[in-house]
Design an enzyme around this catalytic site. Sequence first.
Site, PDB file in Angstrom:
ATOM      1  N   ASP A   7       0.855  -1.185   0.000  1.00  0.00           N
ATOM      2  CA  ASP A   7       0.000   0.000   0.000  1.00  0.00           C
ATOM      3  C   ASP A   7       0.893   1.238   0.000  1.00  0.00           C
ATOM      4  OD1 ASP A   7      -2.582   1.260   0.035  1.00  0.00           O
ATOM      5  OD2 ASP A   7      -2.179   1.847   2.100  1.00  0.00           O
ATOM      6  N   GLU A   9       0.761   5.796   0.371  1.00  0.00           N
ATOM      7  CA  GLU A   9       0.048   7.054   0.579  1.00  0.00           C
ATOM      8  C   GLU A   9       0.745   8.112  -0.262  1.00  0.00           C
ATOM      9  OE1 GLU A   9      -2.724   7.056   2.043  1.00  0.00           O
ATOM     10  OE2 GLU A   9      -2.631   5.178   3.151  1.00  0.00           O
ATOM     11  N   HIS A  57      -5.018  10.584   5.135  1.00  0.00           N
ATOM     12  CA  HIS A  57      -3.924   9.837   5.781  1.00  0.00           C
ATOM     13  C   HIS A  57      -3.329  10.538   7.003  1.00  0.00           C
ATOM     14  CE1 HIS A  57      -1.325  12.553   3.533  1.00  0.00           C
ATOM     15  NE2 HIS A  57      -1.664  12.003   2.367  1.00  0.00           N
ATOM     16  N   HIS A 152      -6.092   6.448   7.086  1.00  0.00           N
ATOM     17  CA  HIS A 152      -5.402   5.547   6.166  1.00  0.00           C
ATOM     18  C   HIS A 152      -3.912   5.592   6.487  1.00  0.00           C
ATOM     19  CE1 HIS A 152      -8.507   4.987   2.772  1.00  0.00           C
ATOM     20  NE2 HIS A 152      -9.117   5.454   3.847  1.00  0.00           N
ATOM     21  N   ASP A 157      -2.837  -0.703   6.581  1.00  0.00           N
ATOM     22  CA  ASP A 157      -3.679  -1.118   5.450  1.00  0.00           C
ATOM     23  C   ASP A 157      -3.114  -2.353   4.750  1.00  0.00           C
ATOM     24  OD1 ASP A 157      -5.293   0.969   6.065  1.00  0.00           O
ATOM     25  OD2 ASP A 157      -4.991   2.096   4.216  1.00  0.00           O
TER      26      ASP A 157
END
Length: 226
Positions: A7, A9, A57, A152, A157
């Site tokens: 994942d 960001e 986030h 997030h 995640d």
Amino acid sequence: MRQIFLDTETTGLYPDQGHRIIEIAAVEIFNRRPTQRHFHVYINPEREIDAGAQEVHGISLEFLQDKPLFSQVAQEFIDFVQGAELIIHNAPFDVGFLNMELSRLGMERLEQSVSNIVDTLKMAKEARPGQRNNLDALCRHFGIDNSKRTLHGALLDAELLAEVYIAMTRGQESLLMELSGAESQVSQAALNVDYSALKLLVADHEELATHHQYIDSLAKSGAKPW
């Protein structure tokens, strides 16, 4: 099989508009079991973060000021994922950003370093058409505790995605176990033959005489009887 759940960001939604990656997390699983190995890094994007992205986030530019640049962690990241199957929720988004960052450094596309890329969002949509299939919805559906996910975060995640994927593919695992069990039963049955029930048939004198005549005729013709 070595699988990496990944994942990221970012500063915004569109890499072609100059947005950058600010966090990467990759969690390793081998043969459907966590190995406790992971790659996790925050990255200084050298640009502002969109307000909407920061709301999602919670990562501020101030926090990232002393973090490494992508160029400083790129090779370590590629080494970690090398040869593995990558599993990502909404893979085109993360892969698009990673390929943009790699291309800025003149490095190969991510697809060249891994064996395969699986998009769990696509899998979920095919299995649950017309339903919400974001990570929170899938955690609720499979009974996975996501109470720590108030914002997030790439590492959390990625860990949750690994649990979701295992739950989504549990039927495949059961099928393999059933096939393995059936094969074991067949092998065991082969070992448990009761040879005492078999009848031994012995040739009589007439049959033996006929057999010897046949062997002699083969020998006279020059053919080998074996």
